[in-house]
Design an enzyme around this catalytic site. Structure first.
Site, mmCIF file in Angstrom:
data_model
loop_
_atom_site.group_PDB
_atom_site.id
_atom_site.type_symbol
_atom_site.label_atom_id
_atom_site.label_comp_id
_atom_site.label_asym_id
_atom_site.label_seq_id
_atom_site.Cartn_x
_atom_site.Cartn_y
_atom_site.Cartn_z
ATOM 1 C CE LYS A 191 -14.656 -3.053 5.051
ATOM 2 N NZ LYS A 191 -15.179 -4.085 4.160
ATOM 3 C CB SER A 192 -17.942 2.821 2.318
ATOM 4 O OG SER A 192 -18.642 1.718 2.833
ATOM 5 C CB ALA A 213 -14.671 6.637 3.173
ATOM 6 C CB THR A 244 3.170 0.156 4.546
ATOM 7 O OG1 THR A 244 4.267 -0.676 4.956
ATOM 8 C CG2 THR A 244 3.125 1.380 5.444
ATOM 9 C CG LEU A 245 -2.771 -0.878 5.614
ATOM 10 C CD1 LEU A 245 -3.581 -1.539 6.723
ATOM 11 C CD2 LEU A 245 -3.515 -0.948 4.303
ATOM 12 C CD GLU A 246 -1.753 8.443 4.906
ATOM 13 O OE1 GLU A 246 -2.041 9.441 5.588
ATOM 14 O OE2 GLU A 246 -2.164 8.271 3.754
ATOM 15 C CE1 TYR A 248 8.227 -1.883 -6.217
ATOM 16 C CE2 TYR A 248 8.869 -3.761 -4.884
ATOM 17 C CZ TYR A 248 8.717 -2.398 -5.037
ATOM 18 O OH TYR A 248 9.061 -1.546 -4.014
ATOM 19 C CD GLN A 272 6.319 -2.929 2.547
ATOM 20 O OE1 GLN A 272 7.174 -2.097 2.266
ATOM 21 N NE2 GLN A 272 5.041 -2.650 2.529
#
Length: 188
Positions: A111-112, A115, A135-137, A170, A180
Site C-alpha cells: 500500500k502507498s 511505501a 507470508t508478508l515481508e 501449484y 501454510q
C-alpha cells in the site's frame, strides 16, 4: 488475462471461500480511530497483517542463506504494533486465508501509505490453486525504526484471470508452501 472487479471478488469470496475472513467493503475507520484501509477495493482486495511478527536480527551473526535459513535469526513478537529496526526487515502473515482458483493468478503490491514511509512490502504471486495465509515481508529501508500496524491494511492483492486453465497448478506440483498457516520461513 483480465483483471477481476469488486463484484467478482465478492462473488468468489461468498460462494467459493476465495478469502476468509472476507470484508465486502473498504474499511477505513473503527469507531473514532482511523485505520489504514482494508477490504474489497475496485479491482482488488486490501489484506491485513496478523499480530504475529518475526523480526530479523543479526544477534547470532548468521549468514542469510535461502537453502539453510537459520530461524534463530528472528525474534518472535506477538503485538498490535511491530517496530522494525532501521535497515532491517520483518516477516508477518495475512489475517486472510486464500484459496486461489485454477484459472487465477494474483499479484500483491504494498500500500502507498507504507511505501511513502520507506517501508516496502514484498509478496510473491499467489499461483493457481495455491491456498494458505500469505507470508508478508516488510523491509524498512530507512535509517529510523519503522512501525507496522496489525489488523490494518498493508498490501493489495490483484486477481488476474487467464483465457485458459493452466496445465499444472501449484497444487498439482505439490508446492512447498501449500496450505501454510502462520509466518512461514524459507523452505527448499
Amino acid at each position: 488475462m483480465t483483471v477481476k472487479s469488486d463484484k467478482w471478488i465478492r462473488r468468489m469470496a461468498e460462494q467459493h471461500g476465495l478469502i476468509d475472513p472476507f470484508e465486502p467493503r473498504q474499511v477505513k475507520q473503527n469507531g473514532d480511530r482511523r485505520l489504514i484501509s482494508y477490504g474489497t477495493s475496485s479491482y482488488g482486495y486490501d489484506v491485513r497483517c496478523a499480530p504475529e511478527f518475526r523480526i530479523f536480527t543479526n544477534i547470532n551473526s548468521a549468514v542469510v542463506d535461502p537453502k539453510a535459513f537459520d530461524s534463530s535469526s528472528f525474534v518472535n513478537v506477538n503485538a498490535e504494533v511491530c517496530i522494525i529496526p532501521p535497515n532491517s526487515f520483518a516477516l508477518a502473515r495475512t489475517v486472510e486465508y486464500f484459496r486461489i482458483p485454477r484459472n487465477i493468478l494474483t499479484i500483491c503490491l504494498g500500500k502507498s501509505t507504507y511505501a511513502r514511509c520507506g517501508i516496502i512490502v514484498n509478496v510473491t504471486p499467489l499461483e493457481p490453486e495455491w491456498e494458505g495465509h500469505v507470508t508478508l515481508e516488510f523491509s524498512n529501508t530507512t535509517p529510523l525504526p519503522a512501525r507496522i500496524y496489525a489488523n490494518e491494511g498493508v498490501a493489495q492483492v490483484i486477481f488476474l484471470e487467464s483465457d485458459e486453465v493452466c496445465e499444472t497448478s501449484y497444487k498439482d506440483r505439490g508446492g512447498k508452501y501449500q496450505g501454510q498457516t502462520g509466518v512461514t520461513l524459507p523452505r527448499t
